[in-house]
Design a protein around this motif. Structure first.
Motif, short mmCIF file in Angstrom:
data_model
loop_
_atom_site.label_atom_id
_atom_site.label_comp_id
_atom_site.label_asym_id
_atom_site.label_seq_id
_atom_site.Cartn_x
_atom_site.Cartn_y
_atom_site.Cartn_z
N PRO A 50 -8.17 -1.44 11.74
CA PRO A 50 -9.15 -1.15 10.69
C PRO A 50 -8.85 -1.94 9.42
O PRO A 50 -7.70 -2.07 9.00
CB PRO A 50 -8.99 0.36 10.45
N VAL A 51 -9.89 -2.46 8.80
CA VAL A 51 -9.76 -3.17 7.53
C VAL A 51 -10.81 -2.63 6.57
O VAL A 51 -11.81 -2.03 6.98
CB VAL A 51 -9.92 -4.69 7.71
N SER B 13 -1.60 4.57 1.61
CA SER B 13 -1.30 4.50 3.04
C SER B 13 -1.48 3.10 3.60
O SER B 13 -1.03 2.81 4.72
CB SER B 13 -2.20 5.48 3.81
N ALA B 14 -2.14 2.20 2.85
CA ALA B 14 -2.36 0.83 3.31
C ALA B 14 -1.30 -0.12 2.79
O ALA B 14 -1.48 -1.34 2.82
CB ALA B 14 -3.74 0.35 2.88
N THR B 15 -0.17 0.41 2.31
CA THR B 15 0.88 -0.42 1.74
C THR B 15 2.18 -0.21 2.50
O THR B 15 2.37 0.79 3.20
CB THR B 15 1.11 -0.09 0.26
N VAL B 16 3.06 -1.19 2.35
CA VAL B 16 4.39 -1.13 2.95
C VAL B 16 5.41 -1.44 1.86
O VAL B 16 5.23 -2.40 1.09
CB VAL B 16 4.52 -2.15 4.10
N PHE C 13 -1.18 -6.06 3.88
CA PHE C 13 -1.50 -7.12 4.83
C PHE C 13 -2.96 -7.51 4.59
O PHE C 13 -3.89 -6.77 4.93
CB PHE C 13 -1.29 -6.65 6.27
N ALA C 14 -3.12 -8.67 3.94
CA ALA C 14 -4.46 -9.16 3.61
C ALA C 14 -4.99 -10.02 4.74
O ALA C 14 -4.24 -10.74 5.42
CB ALA C 14 -4.41 -9.95 2.31
N VAL D 231 -5.63 -4.68 5.74
CA VAL D 231 -5.47 -3.84 6.92
C VAL D 231 -5.06 -2.45 6.47
O VAL D 231 -4.21 -2.29 5.59
CB VAL D 231 -4.42 -4.44 7.88
N LEU D 232 -5.65 -1.44 7.08
CA LEU D 232 -5.39 -0.06 6.65
C LEU D 232 -4.28 0.62 7.44
O LEU D 232 -3.65 1.55 6.94
CB LEU D 232 -6.67 0.77 6.77
N SER D 233 -4.02 0.20 8.69
CA SER D 233 -2.99 0.86 9.49
C SER D 233 -2.55 -0.08 10.60
O SER D 233 -3.09 -1.18 10.76
CB SER D 233 -3.53 2.18 10.08
#
Length: 375
Positions: free
Chosen positions: A32-33, A302-305, A314-315, A350-352
Motif C-alpha cells: 500500500p502507498v 506507522s509509515a516510518t522506520v 520508503f518513498a 509506502v505505508l507497510s
C-alpha cells in the motif's frame, strides 16, 4: 556400428529433454502507498510549571510579645479582617495609658501657660511689669503646645501598637503551616513568618520557555508588540501532577522582561480561575501550549522506520522502485508526524511491509488513500 551411433543420439536427446528449466522470477510485492499532502495541524508542547496564589502574604508580627491565642487551624479558609493571632496586649495597654496621661499633663501645662499670659498681658499694657515676662510666658505656651502635639503622637503610636497585638487576615485565603504555637515569643525581626496566607480564588502558573521555543511561540501570533500578541494568544491547559487535566482553561497574561542569564529561558505566567480552591500555592504541573503548523507535511507514524536516531520513510521513485529517505520531524499530532524536510507534498510513500523492502526494491504500488491526515 550404425546401431551404436543411433544409441548415442538417442541418449543425447534424452539428456537434453530431462535438463531442468530456469524458475520464473517472482512478481514484485504489492504494497500500500499513499500521497503526502500539506495541511494545517496543531501540536502541543508541555512545560514544567509551578502554581502560586494570586496573592501570597507572609503573616508577620509587627510588635514583640508572647503569642496568647491562635484563632485558626492550619489549612483553614479565612476572610479578610478575620482575627488570626493575638499577642499579649497588657504591656501595650499600659504604654497607651502612660501616653494618655502624658497628654493630659501636657494639656494642663498648656492651660497654666495660657493663664500666665492672661495675667501678664494687662500688667504689661499698664507698664506694671516689663514685656520680657510676657514674652517668656508666651514661649512657655509654645513649648506646652508642642508637648501636647508630641503627647498626641505618642498616644497614636501606643494605639497602633496595641492594635498590632491582634493580627487579622489582610486578604481572604487559606492558612498555611503555623510555625509558632500559643505561648511562643514572637518579634518583627523573626526569620520565619507566623504563617503564609494564600488568596487562591485565582492562581498564577509560572513556566519557562527556552529562547528558540519562545521565538517560535511568539512568531505565530499577529501583533507588533508582545502586548498585542498576548491578546491573540489562545487559552492554555494545565496538567496536574497525576497528568490529569485541570477543568478550567487559563490565559497567558505576563511575559518576563528578560531572559534568565543562568538558564537561558524566559518566564511566562498564565492565570487560571480557581473558585473551588482545587489548586493551592506550591502545586506543580505542566502547562500545555498549542502550536499551529500551516502547510505541514503529514506522515503517519506507522509509515516510518527508526534507525540510528533517525526516522526514514520508503518513498516511491521511478520505475516503482523504493528509496529510503530520512525526514525531519517538527511535531506530532495524534498518530501523525508533521514533517519539515525529506519529502514534499505529492510524494508517494509506502505505508507497510517494510520487512520486505530494501533500497531500490521494485514494488507493485497499491494506492489506498490520497489523504494521509485521515489515516
Amino acid at each position: 556400428m550404425k546401431t551404436i551411433y543411433l544409441a548415442l543420439v538417442a541418449l543425447t536427446l534424452y539428456s537434453c529433454s530431462t535438463k531442468p528449466q530456469t524458475a520464473a522470477a517472482p512478481p514484485p510485492p504489492s504494497l500500500p502507498v499513499a500521497t503526502i499532502i500539506a495541511g494545517t495541524d496543531t501540536t502541543y508542547q508541555e512545560y514544567p510549571a509551578s502554581v502560586e496564589g494570586a496573592i501570597n502574604v507572609e503573616i508577620r508580627p509587627q510588635v514583640s510579645g508572647s503569642l496568647d491565642k491562635v484563632f485558626v487551624d492550619e489549612g483553614a479558609f479565612v476572610n479578610a479582617g478575620q482575627p488570626i493571632f493575638k499577642i499579649n496586649d497588657q504591656p501595650y495597654r499600659a504604654a497607651l495609658s502612660n501616653a494618655v496621661a502624658s497628654q493630659h499633663a501636657a494639656e494642663g501645662a498648656l492651660a497654666n501657660a495660657q493663664l500666665e499670659i492672661d495675667k501678664l498681658t494687662p500688667l504689661v499694657q499698664n507698664k506694671v511689669v516689663s514685656d520680657y515676662q510676657l514674652k517668656t510666658a508666651k514661649a512657655a505656651w509654645d513649648v506646652a503646645k508642642a508637648n501636647i502635639e508630641q503627647a498626641k503622637a505618642n498616644v497614636s503610636t501606643a494605639q497602633i501598637n496595641l492594635g498590632y497585638t491582634l493580627i487579622k487576615a489582610p486578604v481572604s485565603g487559606y492558612i498555611g503551616r503555623l510555625l509558632k504555637k500559643q505561648g511562643s515569643l514572637v518579634a518583627p525581626a523573626d526569620a520565619e513568618a507566623l504563617t503564609l496566607l494564600s488568596d487562591v480564588h485565582n492562581v498564577h502558573v509560572y513556566f519557562a520557555l527556552g529562547e528558540q521555543d519562545f521565538v517560535s511561540f511568539k512568531e505565530q501570533y499577529p501583533g507588533q508588540t508582545l502586548k498585542d500578541k498576548l491578546k491573540q494568544l489562545p487559552s492554555v491547559s494545565l496538567l496536574l501532577a497525576d497528568n490529569s487535566q485541570y477543568t478550567q482553561q487559563g490565559k497567558i497574561d505576563m511575559i518576563d522582561g528578560q531572559f534568565d542569564k543562568n538558564t537561558g529561558a524566559i518566564t511566562l505566567r498564565a492565570s487560571f480561575p480557581n473558585a473551588q480552591g482545587l489548586l493551592r500555592s506550591g502545586n506543580t504541573g505542566k502547562i500545555r501550549l498549542s502550536l499551529q503548523h500551516k502547510d505541514a507535511l503529514i506522515v503517519p507514524q506507522s509509515a516510518t522506520v527508526e534507525m540510528q536516531d533517525k526516522v526514514f520513510v520508503f518513498a516511491l521513485a521511478d520505475s516503482n522502485k523504493v528509496k529510503k529517505q530520512a525526514i525531519t520531524i517538527v511535531g506530532k499530532s495524534g498518530n501523525n508526524y508533521l514533517v519539515k524536510d525529506g519529502v514534499k507534498a505529492g510524494d508517494q510513500i509506502v505505508l507497510s511491509g517494510f520487512d520486505r523492502l530494501q533500497e531500490g526494491t521494485v514494488i507493485q504500488p497499491k494506492k489506498v488513500s490520497d489523504n494521509l491526515a485521515k489515516n
